[in-house]
Design a protein around this motif. Structure first.
Motif, PDB file in Angstrom:
ATOM      1  N   LEU A   1       0.934  -1.079   0.092  1.00  0.00           N
ATOM      2  CA  LEU A   1       0.004  -0.148  -0.178  1.00  0.00           C
ATOM      3  C   LEU A   1       0.911   1.258  -0.161  1.00  0.00           C
ATOM      4  N   ALA A   2       2.177   1.127  -0.174  1.00  0.00           N
ATOM      5  CA  ALA A   2       3.098   2.189  -0.360  1.00  0.00           C
ATOM      6  C   ALA A   2       2.730   3.365  -1.094  1.00  0.00           C
ATOM      7  N   ALA A   3       2.195   3.157  -2.256  1.00  0.00           N
ATOM      8  CA  ALA A   3       1.736   4.411  -3.173  1.00  0.00           C
ATOM      9  C   ALA A   3       0.264   4.711  -2.796  1.00  0.00           C
ATOM     10  N   ILE A   4      -0.413   4.206  -1.906  1.00  0.00           N
ATOM     11  CA  ILE A   4      -1.694   4.581  -1.563  1.00  0.00           C
ATOM     12  C   ILE A   4      -2.025   5.301  -0.242  1.00  0.00           C
ATOM     13  N   ASP A   5      -2.834   6.193  -0.084  1.00  0.00           N
ATOM     14  CA  ASP A   5      -3.134   7.210   1.034  1.00  0.00           C
ATOM     15  C   ASP A   5      -4.155   6.192   1.815  1.00  0.00           C
ATOM     16  N   TYR A   6      -3.598   5.326   2.841  1.00  0.00           N
ATOM     17  CA  TYR A   6      -4.348   4.246   3.603  1.00  0.00           C
ATOM     18  C   TYR A   6      -4.325   4.462   5.108  1.00  0.00           C
ATOM     19  N   GLU A   7      -5.009   3.634   5.685  1.00  0.00           N
ATOM     20  CA  GLU A   7      -4.863   3.088   7.019  1.00  0.00           C
ATOM     21  C   GLU A   7      -5.270   1.573   7.300  1.00  0.00           C
TER      22      GLU A   7
END
Length: 326
Positions: free
Chosen positions: A30-36
């Motif tokens: 998920l490094a390229a995504i704005d995530y939690e």
């Protein structure tokens, strides 16, 4: 605080040895995504909590239960805590692969799917104890609910947040999440996902879950067809039973008038049982109708869901309307 694009809900129960590789793989994918990431620890008795605290990053939330409640409740808690525009669910046993999540998310965004479900194309589980019961259960659920997915047992899914948070997860209904989503009018599709053999820990599932699936299936069929009109089910059964019982009793009454002895005949007992049973079913239907009305009216719930509203040449999404009225 801005909403992340994706909230990933992971349920864990006695997965101490899996936590480090699980988090490392998830963060990398998920490094390229704005995530939690939201981990729900379902009353573990090992070192799961300490492992999560050791390896979690600043985007990770840990929800700790005081005892084991089961996967459905754990998923519900994680979904309630999620703030993302999309919500993904995933098992914590390393059998799901988090590298599938960006692909599924992109498909949901680009093609405007409400739910993108994973389908384990090359499942790494035992054939007799896992695959065969799963195939049978999938076939039964698919053909009785008319929700045509191939793999109901795969937890790896991506949902629009409003769909996930409106499903109302209780009991052990996680197996029927696609059916609950469909009841909200969700558009669903499936994609092939990777599946890995379990390396650490033991499976929490066995053949005993087959009976739970069948019991929950009956509940889901009731929800699908009769939740808002239970009198149609109970009243229908009750009327049929009552009428058959009355016909039997009238027939026996005619025999009695013509001088035949009807006392002690099995058909007489059947007639009385059907009449009384019919009355009970009709009464149950009326009580269920009152309960349903109390359920909706006491919480100001609606019996319908509005997706959007057109005003002139513009479209307003239901969520925007709700925010304006509030």
């Amino acid at each position: 605080m801005n909403k992340p694009l994706l909230s990933v809900v992971i349920t864990v129960y006695n997965e101490e040895e899996n936590i480090k590789p699980l988090l490392e793989a998830t963060y990398g994918a998920l490094a390229a995504i704005d995530y939690e990431v939201i981990l729900v620890e379902d009353g573990a008795t090992d070192g799961t909590v300490s492992e999560v605290k050791k390896y979690a990053n600043s985007r990770t939330k840990l929800v700790i239960f005081n005892r084991n409640y089961g996967q459905t409740t754990a998923l519900a808690a994680g979904i309630d805590m999620a703030t993302g525009e999309y919500i993904a669910t995933m098992d914590g046993d390393l059998q799901n692969d988090p590298t599938d999540l960006p692909i599924m998310l992109q498909k949901a965004i680009d093609e405007e799917w409400d739910v993108v479900a994973g389908r384990r194309a090359n499942r790494k589980d035992g054939f007799v104890l896992r695959k065969i019961p799963s195939k049978i259960a999938n076939w039964i659920i698919r053909n009785t609910t008319k929700v045509y997915l191939n793999d109901y047992g795969c937890t790896l899914r991506v949902y629009k947040a409003e769909i996930a948070q409106g499903m109302g997860l209780y009991g052990e209904l996680h197996r029927f999440i696609p059916v609950l989503a469909k009841q909200q009018g969700a558009k669903m599709t499936e994609v092939d996902v990777k599946h890995h053999p379990r390396i650490h820990g033991e499976s929490k599932y066995g053949l005993s879950r087959t009976f739970k699936v069948m019991a929950d299936l009956i509940l889901m069929l009731f929800f699908q067809k009769y939740f808002q009109r239970p009198i149609h089910l109970f009243g229908g059964i009750g009327l049929v039973a009552f009428l058959i019982g009355m016909l039997i009793n009238v027939y026996l009454l005619v025999l009695k008038i013509f001088g035949e002895d009807i006392w002690g005949r099995p058909i007489m007992i059947l007639g009385f049982i059907l009449v009384l049973g019919g009355i009970q079913f009709i009464t149950t239907g009326i009580i269920a109708e009152i309960i349903v009305r109390t359920y909706f009216e006491s919480q100001d719930k609606k019996t319908y869901t509005v997706k959007s509203i057109f005003l002139g040449n513009s479209e307003i999404l239901a969520e925007e309307v709700k925010n304006e009225t509030n």
